[in-house]
Design an enzyme around this catalytic site. Structure first.
Site, PDB file in Angstrom:
ATOM      1  N   GLU A  39       1.152  -1.477  -0.052  1.00 37.92           N
ATOM      2  CA  GLU A  39      -0.120  -0.245   0.020  1.00 37.92           C
ATOM      3  C   GLU A  39       0.667   1.270  -0.323  1.00 37.92           C
ATOM      4  O   GLU A  39       0.629   2.478  -1.126  1.00 37.92           O
ATOM      5  CB  GLU A  39      -1.075  -0.350   0.670  1.00 37.92           C
ATOM      6  CG  GLU A  39      -2.201  -0.848   1.123  1.00 37.92           C
ATOM      7  CD  GLU A  39      -2.185  -2.506   1.196  1.00 37.92           C
ATOM      8  OE1 GLU A  39      -0.766  -2.985   1.957  1.00 37.92           O
ATOM      9  OE2 GLU A  39      -2.349  -3.376   1.084  1.00 37.92           O
ATOM     10  N   HIS A  56     -12.090  -6.062   7.584  1.00 32.65           N
ATOM     11  CA  HIS A  56     -12.670  -6.594   6.459  1.00 32.65           C
ATOM     12  C   HIS A  56     -13.881  -5.339   6.486  1.00 32.65           C
ATOM     13  O   HIS A  56     -14.751  -5.218   6.133  1.00 32.65           O
ATOM     14  CB  HIS A  56     -12.795  -7.506   5.624  1.00 32.65           C
ATOM     15  CG  HIS A  56     -11.346  -8.048   5.448  1.00 32.65           C
ATOM     16  ND1 HIS A  56     -11.050  -9.180   5.820  1.00 32.65           N
ATOM     17  CD2 HIS A  56     -11.070  -8.408   4.190  1.00 32.65           C
ATOM     18  CE1 HIS A  56     -10.118  -9.431   5.128  1.00 32.65           C
ATOM     19  NE2 HIS A  56     -10.159  -9.093   3.731  1.00 32.65           N
TER      20      HIS A  56
END
Lengths: 359, 502
Positions: A94, A164
């Site tokens: 990321e 998530h």
């Protein structure tokens, strides 16, 4: 344009229980069979990305697994249409994705980066906070990375557990130099995303992944943009103001409908852009209703609701008839089995509406 | 499909020197760096390995016969380097290493074919021999061997003298600005002392179209590109003429005109950004590359690894220049990593790499010049590790004698001084003499003092610059805050600096 759009909630297909749809293929087929105007949220995002790439040859889409369409299918068809030079996978990293995006944007490109889940944006925090947000300022406007847009799915899905499900927007709302935008519906998502991509500032765009497939509404096919830093009153009322963003608005909408049955008139505001946010619209509404409730999925402590509450107290102290209420996520990690307990549910909101009005 | 599986290099024994193209190995103690061979050939690091030149998919093998097991089994992976000056080595390889395993079963996994072995061998963590360090000039400024590198042959008197001129200017700039900080005229300063050759020689080998993403010890690139001493001083004083509008600490220079992206303090963040810049250059088919600088400490940051990996995968024109100066503030390299420095990390990412003597301006020049050509014409990243020494303190907030011996500093300052070494070479070419030296130093000193005096008197940036450029346009919250602040200033003017125009 905004006024021509149907209001939130009217054309939504809402499922009362928050469940992640498993019937993706049948859902996709259904949408494909429709007129082409009725779209779910991921398809609206996909349409916006198509338009962004089509209208600007210097636009690029990249991130983990975006080539084949992305794990949420938001980038479906883009690589085939625009080629692998403009739509491509990156290594699984990321900080690399955002750092790369900053460099690409600094060269005058539209860098549209995807972070696969907002839960995984933290390795890129330094690049967003120390680099993207300060790029223009620290160079005296000699350089900027305004072409950068970071898309990330956020929020509960019913079975996402710790990693998530998170809603990390408040971290980014503490960072001057970036904008934070969260859409509530397909047509909002398309118009806001196009605005973010074309905005001359770096933007973090959180997409409510719970709504990717569940929210369906008519979305104009043409290229349109919705203004940033402008909140929208999506339901007018006189007794209490409710402020929220993203997926939470549908829960708040349901609470408003139920409150109406008890004779309470709620005004519901979609903030849309969290920073820099539209204080004036919220202020005007609270001055009218005298009460404010803020709701978000993120933990209550240090959430963006705290900022809204503080600002409105500063501006509306003498007009308030009850304490400002926050119905938010609990101060725990996002839990799996306990998700129904953690969430700021409709009835928690409804109870808070009643107690605030009856204060 | 080109396969880029890479074997770890550290285990490889390189005992058969005869087959390496390098000449005149000299072992040289680099102090803290340990013993590193000097190597007068510019063949990149990968020349230590055998590749079938001319083939885009070559068998990748070590040179040497003494590996205890079957290196061909262990290292029988495919490698796609287009090789640089390694054909000689290939011709002399013992045949046993060029054969495929007799048992030619291979693990055909998604990353390509890897042969099997029945030997359970762990790749060694330590190289038998450290990667040698390319140099052209010895400590006396004499070329080590006759070197036929065209870059050096073609180095004109004009460029060489400008290089020397800039190295001296950089050195004097450091002395004068450092002193200005000690006198309290500026708040902070970072010197480049000891690293003048890396700064100036790399800048000289690049084109102004190449985008620079610097750390904070590379002001020499700006100097080379024409940033004036007054522009440096303006930034240090944070005055109205500072391109950064007085917002950042001293030495955070930047120049759009000179393709030098404004410095930020966080370590390594510029590296993945440089990959994005390089990608843009690639898409635009520009005859330019991105060049990013960093130190040895940087290589421990995640962004370093992210950037090398992204650059290799995306095949972008970029040069990573690591100034391995031995110290990350007070942390020596042996507490920073256990690898043979930085150069060995490049091939692990599938990147061509070279180690150069950072105090040898000609070696830096030749390596960067060559790396640039490779980066642009082959659209590939290159890693350069320049071995050097941070002669100054980390910054004006540091006293490095607290953690390293004064002798060591003095040795590098005097005996290994890159500016003196280059001067000897320029002098031996008949391009420079004592008279030129005196004239240069007098002139630079005068310019520096004048730059400081002028910059010091320029007013600070106006208050409006506190709020502008956070966003492209002033948002309402900042508008409101500016209004409130101005009211407060009116109430309590004594609380605020008087030299900031309202």
């Amino acid at each position: 344009m905004a006024t021509a759009l149907q209001r939130f909630g009217r054309s939504f297909i809402l499922i009362s229980k928050r469940q992640f749809s498993n019937s993706s293929t049948s859902c996709e087929k259904k949408i494909a069979q429709q007129s082409g105007k009725s779209l779910n949220l991921y398809s609206a995002i996909n349409q916006a990305l198509h338009i962004a790439l089509e209208t600007d040859p210097r636009a690029y889409v990249f991130g983990e697994d975006v080539s084949f369409g992305g794990v949420f299918r938001c980038t479906t068809g883009l690589a085939d249409r625009f080629g692998k030079n403009r739509v491509f996978n990156t290594p699984l990293c990321e900080q690399g994705i955002v750092g790369f995006g900053i460099g690409l944007a600094a060269m005058g490109n539209r860098a549209i980066a995807e972070i696969q889940f907002a839960d995984y944006i933290y390795p890129a925090f330094d690049q967003i906070v120390n680099e993207a947000a300060k790029f223009r300022y620290r160079s005296g406007n000699q350089f900027n990375c305004g072409g950068l847009t970071i898309r990330a799915p956020y929020g509960a899905v019913g079975h996402g557990g710790h990693y998530h499900s998170q809603s990390p927007e408040a971290f980014f709302c503490h960072v001057p130099g970036i904008k934070v935008v969260v859409p509530r519906s397909p047509q909002q998502a398309k118009g806001l995303l196009l605005s973010c991509i074309r905005d001359p500032n770096p933007v973090v765009f959180f997409e409510p992944k719970w709504l990717y497939r569940l929210a369906v509404e008519e979305v104009p096919e043409h290229d349109y943009m919705l203004p940033l830093s402008e909140a929208e009153v999506i339901r007018e009322g006189s007794d209490i103001t409710l402020v929220g963003w993203g997926a939470q608005l549908s829960i708040m909408e349901q609470a408003c409908l139920d409150a109406e049955k008890s004779g309470i008139s709620c005004e519901l505001i979609d903030l849309k852009t969290l920073i820099p946010w539209d204080k004036e619209t919220v202020e005007a509404s609270v001055k009218k209703t005298g009460r404010l409730l803020i709701s978000h999925e993120a933990p209550v402590t240090g959430g963006f609701g705290a900022e809204i509450s503080a600002s409105i107290v500063e501006r509306c102290f003498l007009r308030l008839e009850a304490p400002i209420t926050r119905i938010c996520g609990l101060d725990t990690p996002f839990p799996l089995v306990f998700e129904p307990f953690y969430m700021p549910t409709k009835n928690k909101i409804l109870d808070a509406i009643k107690s605030t009005v009856n204060y | 499909m080109l396969v880029r599986t890479m074997t770890i290099l550290l285990s490889i024994r390189l005992s058969s020197r005869k087959i390496i193209t390098h000449q005149n190995f000299q072992s040289k103690s680099l102090g803290f760096l340990g013993l590193v061979n000097h190597n007068s050939s510019v063949s990149s690091y990968s020349s230590l390995f055998h590749c079938k030149a001319g083939s885009s998919s070559s068998t990748f093998m070590p040179i040497g016969e003494s590996y205890p097991h079957k290196p061909h089994a262990l290292l029988g992976t495919l490698y796609s380097f287009l090789h640089y000056k390694s054909t000689e080595a290939q011709n002399q390889l013992e045949p046993q290493y060029t054969h495929e395993d007799k048992d030619d079963q291979a693990n055909d996994f998604p990353g390509g074919k890897v042969s099997f072995t029945s030997e359970m061998t762990f790749i060694s963590e330590t190289p038998v021999k450290r990667v040698p360090c390319f140099r052209v000039l010895d400590d006396n400024g004499d070329p080590i061997t006759y070197s036929n590198y065209e870059q050096i042959q073609q180095l004109s008197k004009e460029v060489a003298v400008k290089m020397y001129n800039n190295m001296v200017t950089l050195q004097m700039m450091d002395t004068v600005f450092y002193e200005a900080q000690r006198q309290g005229r500026i708040s902070f300063y970072i010197t480049t002392m000891g690293e003048e050759a890396i700064n100036i020689a790399s800048a000289a080998a690049l084109s102004i179209d190449d985008l620079i993403l610097p750390q904070y010890r590379e002001p020499g690139i700006l100097l080379w590109r024409g940033f004036t001493l007054k522009e440096f001083a303006d930034q240090l004083f944070g005055n109205q003429a500072d391109h950064g509008k007085g917002r950042q600490m001293p030495v955070h220079y930047g120049s759009n005109k000179l393709n030098y992206i404004t410095i930020s303090s966080p370590i390594a963040t510029q590296l993945p950004q440089a990959v994005g810049v390089a990608y843009s250059l690639k898409m635009d088919r520009k005859d330019a590359c991105a060049v990013t600088y960093f130190g040895d400490g940087t290589t421990s940051e995640g962004d370093f690894h992210a950037a090398l990996n992204f650059a290799a995968v995306m095949e972008v024109p970029i040069i990573f220049i690591c100034r391995n100066n031995g110290w990350a503030i007070s942390t020596p390299t042996e507490e920073q990593f256990r690898s043979d420095g930085i150069v060995v990390k490049g091939p692990a990412y599938g990147m061509r790499s070279i180690r150069v003597d950072g105090n040898d301006a000609l070696a830096v020049y030749a390596a960067v010049h060559t790396a640039r050509r490779m980066a642009i014409s082959e659209q590939r990243p290159v890693l350069i590790e320049a071995l050097t020494y941070r002669v100054g303190h980390h910054s004006t907030s540091d006293d490095s004698t607290k953690y390293r011996p004064v002798d060591e500093i003095e040795y590098w300052k005097k005996s290994r001084n890159p500016v003196n070494r280059f001067r000897r070479w320029v002098e031996k070419n008949g391009w420079w003499n004592d008279e030129d030296e005196l004239e240069l130093r007098n002139s630079v000193k005068k310019q520096l003092l004048q730059a400081i005096q002028v910059a010091e008197r320029i007013p600070k940036p106006p208050l409006a610059d506190l709020f502008s450029d956070v966003y492209a346009n002033l948002p309402s919250n900042l508008h409101e805050q500016e209004k409130l602040l101005r009211e407060t200033i009116k109430e309590h003017p004594q609380d605020y600096p008087s030299d900031v125009p309202m």
